[in-house]
Design an enzyme around this catalytic site. Structure first.
Site, PDB file in Angstrom:
ATOM      1  N   ASN A 160      32.428 -74.232  28.196  1.00  0.00           N
ATOM      2  CA  ASN A 160      33.460 -73.271  28.622  1.00  0.00           C
ATOM      3  C   ASN A 160      32.803 -71.976  29.092  1.00  0.00           C
ATOM      4  O   ASN A 160      31.775 -71.540  28.551  1.00  0.00           O
ATOM      5  CB  ASN A 160      34.488 -73.010  27.521  1.00  0.00           C
ATOM      6  CG  ASN A 160      33.903 -72.603  26.192  1.00  0.00           C
ATOM      7  OD1 ASN A 160      32.808 -73.003  25.826  1.00  0.00           O
ATOM      8  ND2 ASN A 160      34.635 -71.794  25.451  1.00  0.00           N
ATOM      9  N   ILE A 161      33.404 -71.408  30.121  1.00  0.00           N
ATOM     10  CA  ILE A 161      32.894 -70.161  30.702  1.00  0.00           C
ATOM     11  C   ILE A 161      34.065 -69.195  30.784  1.00  0.00           C
ATOM     12  O   ILE A 161      34.984 -69.387  31.603  1.00  0.00           O
ATOM     13  CB  ILE A 161      32.284 -70.412  32.102  1.00  0.00           C
ATOM     14  CG1 ILE A 161      31.190 -71.493  32.024  1.00  0.00           C
ATOM     15  CG2 ILE A 161      31.718 -69.103  32.670  1.00  0.00           C
ATOM     16  CD1 ILE A 161      30.668 -71.943  33.381  1.00  0.00           C
ATOM     17  N   GLU A 162      34.060 -68.213  29.900  1.00  0.00           N
ATOM     18  CA  GLU A 162      35.187 -67.277  29.841  1.00  0.00           C
ATOM     19  C   GLU A 162      35.005 -66.146  30.840  1.00  0.00           C
ATOM     20  O   GLU A 162      33.931 -65.970  31.437  1.00  0.00           O
ATOM     21  CB  GLU A 162      35.332 -66.744  28.405  1.00  0.00           C
ATOM     22  CG  GLU A 162      35.664 -67.884  27.450  1.00  0.00           C
ATOM     23  CD  GLU A 162      35.993 -67.437  26.041  1.00  0.00           C
ATOM     24  OE1 GLU A 162      35.714 -66.281  25.670  1.00  0.00           O
ATOM     25  OE2 GLU A 162      36.546 -68.282  25.300  1.00  0.00           O
ATOM     26  N   CYS A 168      37.488 -74.349  31.314  1.00  0.00           N
ATOM     27  CA  CYS A 168      37.157 -75.174  30.146  1.00  0.00           C
ATOM     28  C   CYS A 168      35.933 -76.051  30.418  1.00  0.00           C
ATOM     29  O   CYS A 168      35.626 -76.397  31.563  1.00  0.00           O
ATOM     30  CB  CYS A 168      38.323 -76.088  29.797  1.00  0.00           C
ATOM     31  SG  CYS A 168      39.802 -75.234  29.247  1.00  0.00           S
ATOM     32  N   GLU A 176      35.459 -79.240  29.878  1.00  0.00           N
ATOM     33  CA  GLU A 176      35.749 -80.543  30.481  1.00  0.00           C
ATOM     34  C   GLU A 176      35.837 -80.431  32.003  1.00  0.00           C
ATOM     35  O   GLU A 176      35.351 -81.294  32.749  1.00  0.00           O
ATOM     36  CB  GLU A 176      37.085 -81.092  29.961  1.00  0.00           C
ATOM     37  CG  GLU A 176      37.141 -81.303  28.465  1.00  0.00           C
ATOM     38  CD  GLU A 176      37.653 -80.080  27.705  1.00  0.00           C
ATOM     39  OE1 GLU A 176      37.297 -78.933  28.073  1.00  0.00           O
ATOM     40  OE2 GLU A 176      38.393 -80.275  26.731  1.00  0.00           O
ATOM     41  N   CYS A 201      43.318 -79.682  31.138  1.00  0.00           N
ATOM     42  CA  CYS A 201      42.167 -80.602  31.242  1.00  0.00           C
ATOM     43  C   CYS A 201      42.611 -82.055  31.207  1.00  0.00           C
ATOM     44  O   CYS A 201      42.048 -82.892  31.911  1.00  0.00           O
ATOM     45  CB  CYS A 201      41.147 -80.310  30.143  1.00  0.00           C
ATOM     46  SG  CYS A 201      40.231 -78.789  30.469  1.00  0.00           S
TER      47      CYS A 201
HETATM   48  N1  THU Z   1      38.557 -74.582  25.912  1.00  0.00           N
HETATM   49  C1  THU Z   1      37.843 -75.596  26.497  1.00  0.00           C
HETATM   50  O1  THU Z   1      36.711 -75.393  26.955  1.00  0.00           O
HETATM   51  N2  THU Z   1      38.413 -76.813  26.595  1.00  0.00           N
HETATM   52  C2  THU Z   1      39.670 -77.117  26.157  1.00  0.00           C
HETATM   53  O2  THU Z   1      40.150 -78.226  26.382  1.00  0.00           O
HETATM   54  C3  THU Z   1      40.436 -76.132  25.395  1.00  0.00           C
HETATM   55  C4  THU Z   1      39.895 -74.754  25.371  1.00  0.00           C
HETATM   56  C5  THU Z   1      37.959 -73.251  25.809  1.00  0.00           C
HETATM   57  C6  THU Z   1      38.613 -72.206  26.667  1.00  0.00           C
HETATM   58  C7  THU Z   1      38.270 -70.937  25.934  1.00  0.00           C
HETATM   59  O3  THU Z   1      37.011 -70.482  26.388  1.00  0.00           O
HETATM   60  C8  THU Z   1      38.136 -71.346  24.484  1.00  0.00           C
HETATM   61  O4  THU Z   1      38.055 -72.761  24.480  1.00  0.00           O
HETATM   62  C9  THU Z   1      39.273 -70.901  23.599  1.00  0.00           C
HETATM   63  O5  THU Z   1      40.483 -71.262  24.141  1.00  0.00           O
END
Ligand code: THU
Length: 129
Positions: free
Chosen positions: A42-44, A53, A55, A92
């Site tokens: 994940n890259i915020e 996300c 995936e 996702c």
């Molecule tokens: N996140 C994912 O990478 N995949 C998911 O299916 C659900 C959420 C990440 C997004 C965010 O960076 C962190 O989890 C918290 O929501």
């Protein structure tokens, strides 16, 4: 490639997560039919909604390399450890469903056990154009 090997690759990817806002790390390892594995984390983003996300990072890497046929994906996530199952968000699930059939396997960690779900189980009656 075993399910456990794929989980290990997802854990390695999760360690690259950029998640300064939530503190939640997610890693995904997507196994293509040709045997290649595409990983993502994940890259915020400071604007929150621009976050992507793990995936979708893994799948966009694969599709942008011309790969569209997949067997399975391992997903791990957590704040302190990756021991509990980390289920994919609704976006996702829909994104994965564009390229994968109902029998596509999603692989999770549940403490020392491996939990398997199919896409049909996680996204029943899915939208198709
Ligand atoms: N996140 C994912 O990478 N995949 C998911 O299916 C659900 C959420 C990440 C997004 C965010 O960076 C962190 O989890 C918290 O929501």
């Amino acid at each position: 490639m075993t399910d456990l090997q794929l989980i290990k690759m997802a854990e390695n990817a999760a360690n690259n997560a950029y998640s300064p806002y939530s503190g939640f790390k997610v890693g995904a390892a997507l196994l293509a039919r040709d045997g290649r594995v595409f990983c993502g984390c994940n890259i915020e983003n400071g604007s929150y909604s621009a976050t992507i996300c793990a995936e979708r990072v893994a799948m966009t890497k694969a599709v942008s390399e011309g790969v569209r046929e997949f067997e399975s994906i391992a997903i791990v996530g957590g704040i302190d450890d990756f021991s509990k199952p980390c289920m994919p968000c609704g976006v996702c699930r829909q994104f994965i469903s564009e390229f994968c059939g109902g029998d596509f396997r999603l692989i999770f960690k549940n403490n020392d056990a491996v939990l398997i779900k199919t896409l049909d189980e996680l996204l029943p009656n899915r939208f198709e154009l």
